[in-house]
Design an enzyme around this catalytic site. Structure first.
Site, PDB file in Angstrom:
ATOM      1  N   ALA A  79      -1.394  -3.083  13.484  1.00  0.00           N
ATOM      2  CA  ALA A  79      -0.733  -2.326  12.791  1.00  0.00           C
ATOM      3  C   ALA A  79       0.204  -1.288  13.648  1.00  0.00           C
ATOM      4  O   ALA A  79      -0.264  -0.895  15.254  1.00  0.00           O
ATOM      5  CB  ALA A  79      -2.105  -1.573  12.329  1.00  0.00           C
ATOM      6  N   ASN A  98       0.699  -1.301  -0.143  1.00  0.00           N
ATOM      7  CA  ASN A  98       0.066  -0.156   0.485  1.00  0.00           C
ATOM      8  C   ASN A  98       0.516   1.158  -0.269  1.00  0.00           C
ATOM      9  O   ASN A  98       2.078   1.477   0.054  1.00  0.00           O
ATOM     10  CB  ASN A  98      -1.086  -0.241   0.919  1.00  0.00           C
ATOM     11  CG  ASN A  98      -2.520   0.506   1.388  1.00  0.00           C
ATOM     12  OD1 ASN A  98      -2.655   1.384   0.346  1.00  0.00           O
ATOM     13  ND2 ASN A  98      -3.774   0.033   1.382  1.00  0.00           N
ATOM     14  N   HIS A 144      23.831   2.816  13.340  1.00  0.00           N
ATOM     15  CA  HIS A 144      24.837   2.759  14.072  1.00  0.00           C
ATOM     16  C   HIS A 144      25.145   2.976  15.288  1.00  0.00           C
ATOM     17  O   HIS A 144      24.606   2.014  16.226  1.00  0.00           O
ATOM     18  CB  HIS A 144      24.060   4.976  14.300  1.00  0.00           C
ATOM     19  CG  HIS A 144      23.480   5.202  12.784  1.00  0.00           C
ATOM     20  ND1 HIS A 144      24.489   6.208  11.455  1.00  0.00           N
ATOM     21  CD2 HIS A 144      22.124   5.441  12.004  1.00  0.00           C
ATOM     22  CE1 HIS A 144      24.077   5.927  10.513  1.00  0.00           C
ATOM     23  NE2 HIS A 144      22.522   6.249  11.424  1.00  0.00           N
ATOM     24  N   THR A 159      11.242  -5.690  16.626  1.00  0.00           N
ATOM     25  CA  THR A 159      12.955  -5.776  17.239  1.00  0.00           C
ATOM     26  C   THR A 159      13.883  -6.449  16.782  1.00  0.00           C
ATOM     27  O   THR A 159      14.678  -6.378  17.051  1.00  0.00           O
ATOM     28  CB  THR A 159      12.825  -4.824  18.198  1.00  0.00           C
ATOM     29  OG1 THR A 159      12.047  -6.155  19.461  1.00  0.00           O
ATOM     30  CG2 THR A 159      11.975  -3.491  18.321  1.00  0.00           C
ATOM     31  N   LYS A 160      12.856  -7.775  16.636  1.00  0.00           N
ATOM     32  CA  LYS A 160      13.688  -8.925  16.585  1.00  0.00           C
ATOM     33  C   LYS A 160      13.340 -10.225  15.450  1.00  0.00           C
ATOM     34  O   LYS A 160      11.775 -10.016  15.639  1.00  0.00           O
ATOM     35  CB  LYS A 160      13.420  -9.597  18.250  1.00  0.00           C
ATOM     36  CG  LYS A 160      12.289  -9.948  18.788  1.00  0.00           C
ATOM     37  CD  LYS A 160      12.416 -10.596  20.202  1.00  0.00           C
ATOM     38  CE  LYS A 160      10.795 -11.051  20.641  1.00  0.00           C
ATOM     39  NZ  LYS A 160      10.876 -11.491  22.126  1.00  0.00           N
TER      40      LYS A 160
END
Length: 202
Positions: free
Chosen positions: A176, A100, A130, A181-182
């Protein structure tokens, strides 16, 4: 875990080509890589051009998009406007996948989306890292990229964010607004910030 970057490592990196650095997840300085800077600038200009074209000529914009994205399978579709795709050669989208509007893909790491997937509006895929603990290295612009992989039959709701190095198995549903993070295995429903399993499908 913090990826090591000291003087010895910087010296070793001098002898490695930038494309090899990106491919192997090595540190590099974007500001010192004119080839990368040129690619990103050109990509932003092309995306703007295609988005503008789509307002009056949707089919023409789709043709231009497929020239821009060499690894977009013929039976898949991206809706406009697209926010950004910095490295078009690094985005792989499988067959019968729908993406989308508002897609954002940063930076040079590969992003591989499987077949028969639904990617909701305003999803974001981030491959760059970073240095977490050394602000001086961030000032110097050091980064490295980790690939993102999404299996087949996945559904990402609107506004989902995937962080560097994430792998999702097949048939994963992401609520949503989630921040992933994993890694997560196949046949799971995940949601939240950070995302966690809320239901096992099989």
């Amino acid at each position: 875990m913090v990826k090591i970057l000291n003087d010895e490592e910087k010296e070793r990196l001098k002898g490695i080509d930038i494309e090899d650095k990106i491919l192997s997840g090595e540190w590099y300085q974007f500001s010192s890589e004119p080839k990368l800077k040129k690619t990103v600038r050109k990509s932003y200009q092309k995306i703007f051009e295609i988005n503008q074209l789509s307002i009056l000529d949707y089919e023409g914009a789709q043709v231009a998009l497929r020239k821009f994205l060499p690894h977009l399978e013929s039976q898949s579709e991206l809706y406009f406007p697209i926010k950004s795709i910095e490295y078009p050669e690094q985005l792989f989208i499988g067959e019968h996948t729908f993406v989308n509007a508002g897609l954002q893909v940063l930076s040079a790491g590969k992003v591989m989306i499987g077949s028969h997937c639904f990617i909701g509006p305003n999803c974001q895929f981030y491959t760059p890292n970073h240095h977490v603990t050394d602000a001086s290295l961030r000032r110097e612009g050091w980064q490295y990229d980790l690939s993102i992989r999404i299996g087949d039959d996945c559904w990402l709701g609107g506004g989902v964010i995937l962080l560097p190095g994430i792998t999702l198995g097949d048939d994963v549903v992401v609520g949503a607004g989630s921040v992933v993070t994993k890694d997560f295995p196949s046949h799971t429903v995940i949601a939240g910030n950070p995302a966690h399993i809320i239901h096992q499908l099989k």
